[in-house]
Enzyme design. Structure first.
Site, short mmCIF file in Angstrom:
data_model
loop_
_atom_site.label_atom_id
_atom_site.label_comp_id
_atom_site.label_asym_id
_atom_site.label_seq_id
_atom_site.Cartn_x
_atom_site.Cartn_y
_atom_site.Cartn_z
N ARG A 14 -14.23 8.99 0.08
CA ARG A 14 -13.71 7.99 0.46
C ARG A 14 -13.49 7.30 1.53
NH1 ARG A 14 -8.36 12.19 -0.97
NH2 ARG A 14 -9.02 13.26 -2.89
N ASP A 15 -14.63 6.29 1.47
CA ASP A 15 -14.91 5.11 2.22
C ASP A 15 -13.72 3.93 1.82
OD1 ASP A 15 -16.02 3.83 4.06
OD2 ASP A 15 -17.29 4.89 4.62
N ASP A 16 -14.17 3.41 2.42
CA ASP A 16 -13.22 2.07 2.07
C ASP A 16 -14.04 0.98 0.65
OD1 ASP A 16 -11.08 1.89 4.30
OD2 ASP A 16 -13.24 1.85 5.65
N LYS A 41 0.76 3.41 -3.13
CA LYS A 41 -0.48 4.49 -3.58
C LYS A 41 -0.10 5.59 -3.60
CE LYS A 41 -5.00 2.87 -0.43
NZ LYS A 41 -5.59 3.22 1.15
N SER A 53 -5.36 -10.07 -16.31
CA SER A 53 -4.25 -10.08 -16.64
C SER A 53 -4.00 -9.26 -18.18
CB SER A 53 -3.25 -11.71 -16.49
OG SER A 53 -3.89 -12.44 -17.85
N GLY A 87 -10.69 -13.63 -13.13
CA GLY A 87 -9.21 -12.43 -12.92
C GLY A 87 -9.77 -11.76 -14.38
N CYS A 99 0.60 -1.41 0.01
CA CYS A 99 -0.10 0.14 -0.40
C CYS A 99 0.28 0.95 -0.25
CB CYS A 99 -1.01 0.12 1.04
SG CYS A 99 -2.18 -1.24 1.05
N ASP A 123 -11.34 -4.63 2.83
CA ASP A 123 -12.52 -2.93 2.63
C ASP A 123 -14.26 -3.22 2.84
OD1 ASP A 123 -10.06 -1.49 1.84
OD2 ASP A 123 -10.14 -1.85 -0.17
#
EC number: 2.7.9.3
Length: 352
Positions: A55-57, A26, A147, A145, A23, A97
């Site tokens: 800007r919540d999780d 960021k 890639s 997902g 993180c 989150d």
């Protein structure tokens, strides 16, 4: 794969293939504010209960009068050298989150960027398996997902969860008088920087890893306590940054007892050796004006970017005992680090 590709999995150190870590990658809050300042007309949806305004999780969408859907994504570059562990940490961090909103995860989608001409696909497989392991621990499927070929390794998840709307917790709904609790120690950025600087001792190698691999699943139980007024997780913006979001959202001031802030074992030793991540300085540059005068030591702790950090809980004094009992029952040391009060100065955080 080109001749420059690494052929021996044992010799690969993933952190050497990225300019940032976890993180700490960021974008700083100040730069992010510029990026998110859209020039387009505002579009609203009454069913979007939580968007980007605070800007919540995670985002929360009202499905019906009782249930909301939670949507979030998080990904980053390697914070450890071991590929399986990197995948597990990245996935644990992304799932957090959901818990930080008070919800439970339902499924996840993988996000993978991989330098295919530099690193073997078998290493990427181990990263994805680490993510799958974290999903299994959370009781969800890694359902798919996407890639891309990227210059640096990147991994994370997009996670979908659900929440009973009566349990929904946000980061901007704290109240004056609330007590502040933190469920994990601070110092992950310091220890992972020590690893990147090759200063981390072998006997200390699992301290940060164990913390980062711990799911914040307790959040779903914390949210059921009526007197818990706000909830968020502490990640890349550091304890001070995420506490500021709580304070500014509710127009309150935090009275923080820095001596009570829990630290990972050996964090102070490595801090004394200069193991301060670049994200610490970016964080302070972004929001330092809202903090009191701090020593370099205090900045290094309060602005240390966390990866898969703990939950920051704002709870009323009436419900404090219930929260403490819950944390104790789940072998989480209940540590009060301060309180929230009506502002008496321009600073959003004061030290006591």
């Amino acid at each position: 794969m080109s001749n420059s590709a690494v052929s021996s999995a044992d010799s690969i150190k993933l952190t050497e293939y990225s300019h940032g870590a976890g993180c700490g990658c960021k974008i700083s809050p100040k730069v992010l504010t510029t990026i998110l300042a859209s020039q387009l007309p505002v579009f609203t949806d009454p069913n979007l209960l939580v968007g980007n305004q605070s800007r919540d999780d995670a985002a929360v969408y009202k499905l019906n009068d009782e249930i909301g859907i939670i949507s979030t994504t998080d990904f980053f570059m390697p914070i450890v050298d071991d590929p399986f562990t990197f995948g597990r940490i990245a996935a644990t961090n992304a799932i957090s989150d959901i818990y930080a909103m008070g919800g439970t995860p339902m499924m996840a989608i993988a996000i993978l960027g991989w330098p295919v001409n530099k690193l073997p696909a078998e290493i990427a497989q181990q990263v994805v398996d680490g993510g799958r392991q974290a999903c299994m621990e959370a009781g969800i499927m890694l359902a798919g997902g996407h890639s891309i070929d990227a210059p640096e390794p990147i991994f994370g998840l997009a996670v979908t969860g659900q929440i009973a709307l009566t349990d929904l917790k946000q980061n901007d709904t704290a109240k004056a008088g609330d007590r502040l609790y933190l469920t994990k120690p601070i110092g992950i950025g310091i220890l992972t920087t020590a690893q990147k600087q090759k200063k981390l001792k072998d006997e200390d190698s699992q301290i940060a890893v164990n913390a980062m691999c711990q799911l914040n699943s307790i959040g779903a139980k914390i949210a059921k306590i009526t007197g818990v007024n706000a909830l968020t997780d502490v990640t890349g913006f550091g304890l001070a940054g995420h506490l500021l979001e709580v304070c500014q959202g509710a127009k309150l001031t935090a009275k923080l007892d820095l001596d009570s802030v829990p630290l990972l074992p050996r964090a102070l030793d490595y801090l004394a050796q200069g193991c301060i991540p670049g994200g610490t300085h970016r964080n302070y540059d972004s929001y330092g004006e809202h903090l009191p005068a701090l020593t370099d030591h205090q900045k290094a702790i309060l602005c240390d970017p966390q990866t898969s950090g703990g939950l920051l809980v704002a709870v009323s004094s009436e419900a404090e005992a219930e929260l403490v009992a819950l944390l104790n029952a789940h072998q989480i040391e209940p540590i009060c680090i301060g309180s929230l009060e009506t502002p008496t100065s321009t600073a959003n955080v004061v030290l006591c």
